[in-house]
Design an enzyme around this catalytic site. Structure first.
Site, PDB file in Angstrom:
ATOM      1  N   LYS A  43       0.866  -1.238   0.027  1.00 54.67           N
ATOM      2  CA  LYS A  43      -0.157  -0.034   0.028  1.00 54.67           C
ATOM      3  C   LYS A  43       0.915   1.392  -0.036  1.00 54.67           C
ATOM      4  O   LYS A  43       0.783   2.089  -0.768  1.00 54.67           O
ATOM      5  CB  LYS A  43      -0.809  -0.061   1.150  1.00 54.67           C
ATOM      6  CG  LYS A  43      -1.714   1.265   1.612  1.00 54.67           C
ATOM      7  CD  LYS A  43      -2.684   1.216   2.724  1.00 54.67           C
ATOM      8  CE  LYS A  43      -1.783   1.547   4.010  1.00 54.67           C
ATOM      9  NZ  LYS A  43      -1.610   2.660   4.386  1.00 54.67           N
ATOM     10  N   ASN A  44       1.904   1.431   0.946  1.00 59.27           N
ATOM     11  CA  ASN A  44       2.659   2.278   1.039  1.00 59.27           C
ATOM     12  C   ASN A  44       3.508   2.788   0.122  1.00 59.27           C
ATOM     13  O   ASN A  44       4.405   3.833  -0.087  1.00 59.27           O
ATOM     14  CB  ASN A  44       3.386   2.596   2.430  1.00 59.27           C
ATOM     15  CG  ASN A  44       2.285   2.621   3.444  1.00 59.27           C
ATOM     16  OD1 ASN A  44       0.997   2.817   3.183  1.00 59.27           O
ATOM     17  ND2 ASN A  44       2.651   2.282   4.745  1.00 59.27           N
ATOM     18  N   ARG A 113      -5.340  10.082   4.607  1.00 57.54           N
ATOM     19  CA  ARG A 113      -4.379  11.397   4.558  1.00 57.54           C
ATOM     20  C   ARG A 113      -3.306  11.305   3.456  1.00 57.54           C
ATOM     21  O   ARG A 113      -2.857  12.375   2.981  1.00 57.54           O
ATOM     22  CB  ARG A 113      -3.333  10.998   5.688  1.00 57.54           C
ATOM     23  CG  ARG A 113      -4.160  10.953   7.109  1.00 57.54           C
ATOM     24  CD  ARG A 113      -3.178  10.333   8.229  1.00 57.54           C
ATOM     25  NE  ARG A 113      -1.946  11.082   7.918  1.00 57.54           N
ATOM     26  CZ  ARG A 113      -1.561  12.321   8.332  1.00 57.54           C
ATOM     27  NH1 ARG A 113      -2.441  13.222   8.619  1.00 57.54           N
ATOM     28  NH2 ARG A 113      -0.565  12.916   7.926  1.00 57.54           N
ATOM     29  N   CYS A 137      -5.542  11.330  12.916  1.00 56.18           N
ATOM     30  CA  CYS A 137      -5.921  10.015  12.444  1.00 56.18           C
ATOM     31  C   CYS A 137      -6.064   9.249  13.850  1.00 56.18           C
ATOM     32  O   CYS A 137      -6.134  10.246  14.750  1.00 56.18           O
ATOM     33  CB  CYS A 137      -4.553   9.296  11.792  1.00 56.18           C
ATOM     34  SG  CYS A 137      -3.478   8.803  12.867  1.00 56.18           S
ATOM     35  N   ARG A 142      -1.209  14.348  12.925  1.00 56.15           N
ATOM     36  CA  ARG A 142       0.071  13.856  12.211  1.00 56.15           C
ATOM     37  C   ARG A 142       0.457  15.084  11.243  1.00 56.15           C
ATOM     38  O   ARG A 142      -0.322  15.483  10.271  1.00 56.15           O
ATOM     39  CB  ARG A 142      -0.149  12.687  11.265  1.00 56.15           C
ATOM     40  CG  ARG A 142      -0.264  11.615  12.384  1.00 56.15           C
ATOM     41  CD  ARG A 142      -0.632  10.347  11.549  1.00 56.15           C
ATOM     42  NE  ARG A 142       0.157   9.756  10.690  1.00 56.15           N
ATOM     43  CZ  ARG A 142      -0.170   8.866   9.831  1.00 56.15           C
ATOM     44  NH1 ARG A 142      -1.252   8.159   9.828  1.00 56.15           N
ATOM     45  NH2 ARG A 142       0.696   8.379   8.741  1.00 56.15           N
ATOM     46  N   ILE A 347       8.350   6.734  17.000  1.00 63.91           N
ATOM     47  CA  ILE A 347       7.992   7.556  15.936  1.00 63.91           C
ATOM     48  C   ILE A 347       6.527   8.308  16.067  1.00 63.91           C
ATOM     49  O   ILE A 347       6.352   9.560  15.967  1.00 63.91           O
ATOM     50  CB  ILE A 347       7.714   6.878  14.572  1.00 63.91           C
ATOM     51  CG1 ILE A 347       9.061   5.675  14.355  1.00 63.91           C
ATOM     52  CG2 ILE A 347       7.277   7.401  13.317  1.00 63.91           C
ATOM     53  CD1 ILE A 347      10.091   6.603  13.806  1.00 63.91           C
TER      54      ILE A 347
HETATM   55  C1  EPZ Z   1       3.887   7.008   6.487  1.00 65.39           C
HETATM   56  O1  EPZ Z   1       3.184   7.888   7.090  1.00 65.39           O
HETATM   57  C2  EPZ Z   1       3.026   5.600   6.221  1.00 65.39           C
HETATM   58  N1  EPZ Z   1       1.779   5.881   5.436  1.00 65.39           N
HETATM   59  C3  EPZ Z   1       2.610   5.113   7.729  1.00 65.39           C
HETATM   60  O2  EPZ Z   1       1.880   3.920   7.603  1.00 65.39           O
HETATM   61  C4  EPZ Z   1       3.965   5.061   8.624  1.00 65.39           C
HETATM   62  O3  EPZ Z   1       3.436   4.698   9.969  1.00 65.39           O
HETATM   63  C5  EPZ Z   1       4.883   6.342   8.708  1.00 65.39           C
HETATM   64  O4  EPZ Z   1       5.229   6.437   7.378  1.00 65.39           O
HETATM   65  C6  EPZ Z   1       6.225   5.834   9.369  1.00 65.39           C
HETATM   66  O5  EPZ Z   1       6.979   5.077   8.772  1.00 65.39           O
HETATM   67  C7  EPZ Z   1       1.936   5.745   4.244  1.00 65.39           C
HETATM   68  O6  EPZ Z   1       3.254   5.552   3.711  1.00 65.39           O
HETATM   69  C8  EPZ Z   1       1.122   6.318   3.340  1.00 65.39           C
HETATM   70  P1  EPZ Z   1       5.913  10.502   8.398  1.00 65.39           P
HETATM   71  P2  EPZ Z   1       3.861   9.368   7.219  1.00 65.39           P
HETATM   72  O7  EPZ Z   1       5.848  11.523   7.771  1.00 65.39           O
HETATM   73  O8  EPZ Z   1       4.458   9.738   5.927  1.00 65.39           O
HETATM   74  C9  EPZ Z   1       6.293  13.469  11.849  1.00 65.39           C
HETATM   75  C10 EPZ Z   1       0.216   2.501   7.896  1.00 65.39           C
HETATM   76  O9  EPZ Z   1       0.034   1.711   8.726  1.00 65.39           O
HETATM   77  N2  EPZ Z   1       6.257  14.569  10.720  1.00 65.39           N
HETATM   78  O10 EPZ Z   1       7.036   9.479   8.140  1.00 65.39           O
HETATM   79  O11 EPZ Z   1       2.616  10.248   7.458  1.00 65.39           O
HETATM   80  C11 EPZ Z   1       5.390  12.640  12.157  1.00 65.39           C
HETATM   81  O12 EPZ Z   1       4.604  13.168  13.044  1.00 65.39           O
HETATM   82  C12 EPZ Z   1       0.698   3.721   7.855  1.00 65.39           C
HETATM   83  O13 EPZ Z   1       0.441   2.057   6.841  1.00 65.39           O
HETATM   84  C13 EPZ Z   1       6.496  15.997  10.972  1.00 65.39           C
HETATM   85  O14 EPZ Z   1       6.573  16.490  11.931  1.00 65.39           O
HETATM   86  O15 EPZ Z   1       4.666   9.525   8.170  1.00 65.39           O
HETATM   87  C14 EPZ Z   1       5.870  11.413  12.832  1.00 65.39           C
HETATM   88  O16 EPZ Z   1       6.242  11.636  14.154  1.00 65.39           O
HETATM   89  C15 EPZ Z   1       0.305   4.520   9.447  1.00 65.39           C
HETATM   90  N3  EPZ Z   1       6.045  16.731   9.813  1.00 65.39           N
HETATM   91  C16 EPZ Z   1       7.185  11.417  12.020  1.00 65.39           C
HETATM   92  O17 EPZ Z   1       7.358  12.506  11.510  1.00 65.39           O
HETATM   93  C17 EPZ Z   1       5.561  16.326   8.776  1.00 65.39           C
HETATM   94  O18 EPZ Z   1       5.394  17.163   7.674  1.00 65.39           O
HETATM   95  C18 EPZ Z   1       7.080  10.136  10.928  1.00 65.39           C
HETATM   96  O19 EPZ Z   1       6.122  10.503  10.169  1.00 65.39           O
HETATM   97  C19 EPZ Z   1       5.661  14.932   8.331  1.00 65.39           C
HETATM   98  C20 EPZ Z   1       5.829  14.106   9.447  1.00 65.39           C
END
Ligand code: EPZ
Length: 438
Positions: A43-44, A113, A137, A142, A347
Site C-alpha cells: 500500500k505504502n 491522509r 488519525c 500527524r 515515531i
Molecule cells: C508513512 O506515514 C506511512 N503511510 C505510515 O503508515 C507509517 O506509519 C509512517 O510513514 C512512518 O513509517 C504511508 O506511507 C501512506 P512520516 P507518514 O511523515 O508519511 C513527523 C500504515 O499503517 N512528521 O514518516 O505520514 C510525524 O509526526 C501507515 O500503513 C512531521 O513532524 O509518516 C511522525 O512523528 C500509518 N512533520 C514522523 O514525522 C511532517 O510534515 C514520521 O512521520 C511529516 C511528518
C-alpha cells in the site's frame, strides 16, 4: 447475520458509525497457522506511485497493485482531478492525459491522509493546487509542516485557509532542504516535486524506507535525474518532462511481517511468497530473537514459530530500524510471550489504541507515555473487540488466532484499507475466520 462474501469492501461511509453497516471478523482461536501465503503489493509503495502519475501526461501501468480501500480511494482522488483509473485485478491503469482540475476535496482527503501526495505533483506539473489539509488519525495529530515548508522552499506560495492548501501561479525551482524529522511522506512529496522543478534540489535527512527509494527509482526510469537514492542525501536535477510510469509495485513488507508474527504466535510454519527479505529484516530479526526459526530465500521467507515466544524488547525507528507499522503486531506477540517485553514507539508517541482492546482479551500491558510494558500471559481469552486503525486491527486479529474461544473484531474497514483479502489468506493458512456484516 449473513456471511459477507469476500468481495472488496468499499470504504465505510463516515456515517457508518451509526448505520452499523460494518464488517466484522469472527475468529475461533487455538489452531496453528501453516502453509504458503502470497504477499500483496505494498500500500505504502503504491500510493506515492499513483500520485506520481500526475507528473506526466499519458497512460501509466502499475502491476502488482493491491486492491485495497486506500488504493481505490486514491483512484477516486485522481478521477476527481480528471484522470481515468481502472483496476483489472492487480493491475491499475491510470490515464492522466485528461487531468483538468487541481482540487483534491475534503470529502476524499479526510478518508485518507496520503491524498496529500497529489500536492507536489500538481504544483510541479500545473503550477497550481487546492488540496484539503488531512485531518488527524486514530492515534492523534500527524503534522504536514515539512511537506509545506519544503514546497515553499522550492518557491511555492501556499495559502492555508478554510482547511485547504492553495497554490497559484507556482513555478517550482531547486532548493537545498533539510528535513528536521525523517518523514516518509514529506520525502515522497518533495522528491516528486523536484523532478520537474527548475534547477537542482538537494534533500538532506530523507527517509530511506523501501517505498520511497523505489519511488525514486521509478521516477528515474521515467527520465528523472536523481542521485543518492538509498542514502540520507538525495540530489534531483529538474527536467522538462517525464515519461509515463510502467512498473510493478514491490511486496508489502508490513503485511509480510504481520503474517510472520502469526507464525510466531500460533507455533505454525508459514512461507511468505513474492517478498523481498531485506525489506523486513528488522522484523525478522526481532522474531528470531523471540524464538522463531527463519529461512530466507531470494523471494520467499519461511518462519516457524516456537511453542511459546520469548519476551523481547522493541523500539521503533526509521528504516532500517524496527518499523512503527509493526509495533502493534509485535505487542500481540509479546502479550503471550514468556516474560516481560518493553515496547517503545519513538515515531508516534501515542500509537497505542490497540492496548485497551488487547487488555480486554486478557493481555497484561502497562502503558507509560510511549512505552508499553507487556507481561506475557499463558492464554488470552476471546472477546468482542474494536479495531481503531489499520495495524491495531491486524494486532487484534493475531491475538484472536491464539485466544481461548471466539473473538469478534468489529470495524474491520480499517483492516481493509491496507490488507488485501486478509481473512481469506488467514483461512487458507488454516485459521477459523469468518467475515460477517454487522
Ligand atoms: C508513512 O506515514 C506511512 N503511510 C505510515 O503508515 C507509517 O506509519 C509512517 O510513514 C512512518 O513509517 C504511508 O506511507 C501512506 P512520516 P507518514 O511523515 O508519511 C513527523 C500504515 O499503517 N512528521 O514518516 O505520514 C510525524 O509526526 C501507515 O500503513 C512531521 O513532524 O509518516 C511522525 O512523528 C500509518 N512533520 C514522523 O514525522 C511532517 O510534515 C514520521 O512521520 C511529516 C511528518
Amino acid at each position: 447475520m449473513d456471511v459477507a462474501t469476500s468481495v472488496l469492501p468499499t470504504a465505510a461511509p463516515s456515517s457508518s458509525r451509526n448505520s452499523g453497516t460494518m464488517d466484522a471478523l469472527v475468529i475461533q482461536g487455538g489452531r496453528p497457522l501453516s502453509g504458503r501465503v502470497a504477499i500483496s503489493g505494498a500500500k505504502n509503495a503504491a500510493l506515492p506511485v499513483m500520485a506520481a502519475t500526475l507528473l506526466a501526461p499519458g497512460v501509466h501501468r502499475l502491476r502488482n497493485c493491491p486492491q485495497l480501500v486506500d488504493t481505490r480511494t486514491f483512484g477516486k482522488v485522481l478521477e476527481k482531478l480528471g484522470a481515468k483509473v481502472t483496476f483489472q485485478k492487480n493491475e491499475c491503469v491510470i490515464d492522466t492525459t485528461g487531468v483538468n482540475s487541481v482540487e483534491a476535496p475534503y470529502e476524499l482527503v479526510k478518508t485518507m491522509r496520503a491524498s496529500i501526495y497529489v500536492l507536489g505533483p500538481l504544483l510541479a506539473r500545473f503550477g497550481a493546487a487546492r488540496v484539503s489539509l488531512p485531518g488527524g488519525c486514530a492515534w492523534g495529530p500527524r503534522p504536514v509542516n515539512l511537506h509545506l515548508t519544503g514546497l515553499q522552499a522550492m518557491g511555492a506560495q501556499l495559502d492555508i485557509d478554510h482547511g485547504y492548501i492553495t497554490g497559484k501561479d507556482v513555478k517550482l525551482h531547486g532548493a537545498h532542504f533539510n528535513f528536521d524529522v525523517v518523514s516518509v511522506g514529506a520525502t515522497a512529496q518533495l522528491l516528486m516535486a523536484a523532478t520537474l522543478a527548475d534547477g537542482v534540489t538537494v534533500l538532506e535527512n530523507v527517509a530511506i524506507e523501501p517505498d520511497i527509494t523505489v519511488l525514486g527509482e521509478v521516477l528515474a526510469q521515467c527520465g528523472a535525474k536523481i542521485e543518492g537514492l538509498g542514502t540520507r542525501r538525495v540530489t534531483v536535477t529538474g527536467v522538462k518532462e517525464l515519461r509515463p510510469i510502467d512498473t510493478a509495485i514491490i511486496a508489502d513488507r508490513i503485511e509480510a511481517g504481520t503474517f510472520a508474527a502469526a507464525a510466531a504466535m500460533t507455533g505454525g510454519t508459514i512461507t511468505l511468497e513474492q517478498v523481498i527479505p531485506d525489506h523486513f529484516e528488522a522484523s525478522l530479526r526481532k522474531l528470531e530473537e523471540s524464538g522463531c526459526t527463519v529461512v530466507r530465500e531470494v523471494d520467499e521467507v519461511t518462519i516457524t514459530g516456537p511453542s511459546r515466544p520469548r519476551a523481547v524488547d522493541v523500539t521503533t525507528m526509521v528504516f532500517p530500524g524496527f518499523p512503527t507499522d509493526m509495533q502493534a503486531q509485535m505487542m500481540a506477540v509479546a502479550s503471550i510471550a514468556n516474560g516481560t517485553s518493553v515496547i517503545t514507539d519513538t515515531i508516534y508517541l501515542d500509537r497505542f489504541t490497540h492496548v485497551p482492546e488487547l487488555a480486554r482479551m486478557g493481555a497484561n500491558i502497562e502503558l507509560k507515555g510511549n512505552v508499553a510494558v507487556v507481561k506475557g500471559v499463558e492464554r488470552l481469552s476471546g472477546a468482542p473487540v474494536m479495531a481503531t486503525d489499520l495495524r491495531a486491527s491486524a494486532a487484534l486479529a493475531l491475538a484472536a488466532l491464539v485466544a481461548e474461544g471466539e473473538t469478534k473484531v468489529s470495524r474491520i474497514y480499517h483492516l481493509d484499507r491496507g490488507y488485501e483479502n486478509f481473512d481469506q489468506k488467514l483461512r487458507d493458512l488454516g485459521a477459523r475466520v469468518e467475515r460477517i456484516r454487522e
